[in-house]
Design a protein around this motif. Sequence first.
Motif, short mmCIF file in Angstrom:
data_model
loop_
_atom_site.label_atom_id
_atom_site.label_comp_id
_atom_site.label_asym_id
_atom_site.label_seq_id
_atom_site.Cartn_x
_atom_site.Cartn_y
_atom_site.Cartn_z
N ALA A 194 28.31 33.01 41.53
CA ALA A 194 28.80 32.18 42.63
C ALA A 194 30.10 31.46 42.22
O ALA A 194 31.05 31.37 43.02
N GLN A 195 30.14 30.96 40.99
CA GLN A 195 31.34 30.29 40.51
C GLN A 195 32.52 31.26 40.44
O GLN A 195 33.64 30.92 40.83
N ARG A 196 32.26 32.44 39.95
CA ARG A 196 33.34 33.42 39.83
C ARG A 196 33.76 33.96 41.20
O ARG A 196 34.93 34.27 41.42
N GLN A 240 35.42 37.43 38.75
CA GLN A 240 34.65 38.49 38.11
C GLN A 240 35.59 39.40 37.32
O GLN A 240 36.76 39.59 37.67
N ARG A 241 35.04 39.96 36.24
CA ARG A 241 35.85 40.78 35.34
C ARG A 241 36.57 41.91 36.09
O ARG A 241 37.73 42.20 35.83
N GLU A 242 35.85 42.53 37.05
CA GLU A 242 36.45 43.67 37.73
C GLU A 242 37.55 43.27 38.72
O GLU A 242 38.29 44.12 39.20
N HIS A 243 37.67 41.97 39.03
CA HIS A 243 38.69 41.50 39.98
C HIS A 243 39.83 40.74 39.30
O HIS A 243 40.94 40.71 39.84
N LEU A 247 43.76 40.77 40.52
CA LEU A 247 44.31 39.57 41.16
C LEU A 247 45.54 39.07 40.41
O LEU A 247 46.55 38.70 41.03
N TRP A 248 45.44 39.07 39.09
CA TRP A 248 46.57 38.61 38.29
C TRP A 248 47.80 39.49 38.49
O TRP A 248 48.91 38.97 38.65
#
Length: 410
Positions: A194-196, A240-243, A247-248
Motif C-alpha cells: 500500500a505504501q509503495r 514497487q520494484r517493477e515500476h 517512473l524514474w
Amino acid sequence: MSSDPSWGRVDEAGTVYVRTADGEKVVGSWQAGSPEEALAYFTRKYEGLVVEISLLERRVKTTDLSTKDATTAIEHLREQVDAHHAVGDLDALGRRLDALTEAVEKRREERKAEKAQQNERARRSKEELVAEAEELAQSEQWRSAGERLRALVENWKRLPRLDRKTDDELWRRFSHARSAFSKRRKAHFAQLDAQREEARQRKEKLVAEAQALSDSREWGPTAAKYRDLMQEWKAAGRAQREHEEDLWQRFRSAQDVFFQARSEVFAERDVEQRENLARKEELAAEAEKLLPVTDLKSARSAFRGLNERWDAVGHVPRDARARIEGRMHAVERAIQEAEEAEWRRTNPEARARAAGLTGQLQDAVDKLRGQAEKARAAGNTAKAEKLEKELAGRQELLDQAMKGLEEFGG
C-alpha cells in the motif's frame, strides 16, 4: 519310531487311553488293527504336536511374530493337547505351552513399554516443534522463518501419531502458530504494498507534471520548478520494484527534453557547461567517497548538501550528462537502499515531512542571512537588524526541526 506303551494302552474293546497327571484320558477308538498299531498311530499324532510346538517356540524366539498371532497359535495347540487325541507326555506339552504363553506375554509387555517410550519421544518431539513454531509466529524474518516453518511441517509428518486427543491438541497449536505467522506476513506485505502503491501514484503525478513542463521556454522558473519536483520525488518514497525504474526514466526524460532545449538555446554557454562538468566531476567524486554507506545519517546529510550544490551548478555538456548524472544517481541509489534497510524501524512519512520542513526552514534561513548581509553592506542598519532578528527566530525553529529530524534517524 515305535510307540511307547508307558504313555498309553488299548483295552479289549479297542478304546485307546493316554496317561496324564490327572489319570487316564480316552484318546479314541481303534478297530483297524492291533493295539501296537493303535498306539503307534496316536504316538505319531503326539510327535506332530511336538513338532508344531517346537516350530512355534522357534518363531516366537527368532521372528517378530505378533502377540496376537502367537496367542492364537498357542490356543490352537492347547486345544489339541487338551483334547487328548494323542499318546505321549501331554502334560509336558502343556508345560511348554505355558512357558510359551509367558514368553509371549513378556514380549507383549516389552513391546508395550517400547511403544510407550516411542510415543513419549514422539510427544516430546512434537511439543518441541510446536514451541519452535509458536516462537517463529512472532518473527519478522519473513523469508527465513517461513522456510523454517515449512521444514517443521516435514519434520512433523515423519513423526508417528500419538493418541488422538494429544495429537489433535498439539496439531491445533502447531497449525495456529503457522496461521498466525502467515496472517502477520500477509498484513506486513499488504501494508508495504500500500505504501509503495501510494508512492507510485504520487510519482505518476510528478511524471505528468514534469512532462507538462518539458515544452516550457521559461528557463529560470521552469528549472526551479523541476528542482521542486525533484525534492517531491525524493520525499515520495520508493514505488514497487517493477515500476520504480520506469517512473524514474520517464521523469528524467521529461526534464531532459526541457534542459536539452535550454542547452540548445544557450549553446554559447558551452564554456560555462564545461566548467560545470568539472565542478560536477568534483561533486561526484566527493559523493562517491560516501560509499559504502556506514553512517546513514551522515551520508544522507552529506549527500543532501552535495545534491543542493549539484543542482546549483547547472547543466553540463549533453554528451557527458548521462555519465556524470549516472555517477551521482548510483550514490543516491546506494543511500536509498541503505534507507530501505532501516524501513521497519523508521516512519518514512513522518521523516519525509520532517525533512521537508527542515529544508524549507534552511532555505528561509539562508535567504534571510543573505538579505541581512546585503542590507548591512548597503548601510541600511535598521533593515539589517530587523532581518537579523527574524533570522534568529527562523534559526531557532530550524535547530528544533533538525533535532526532531535526528530523532527519526535522519
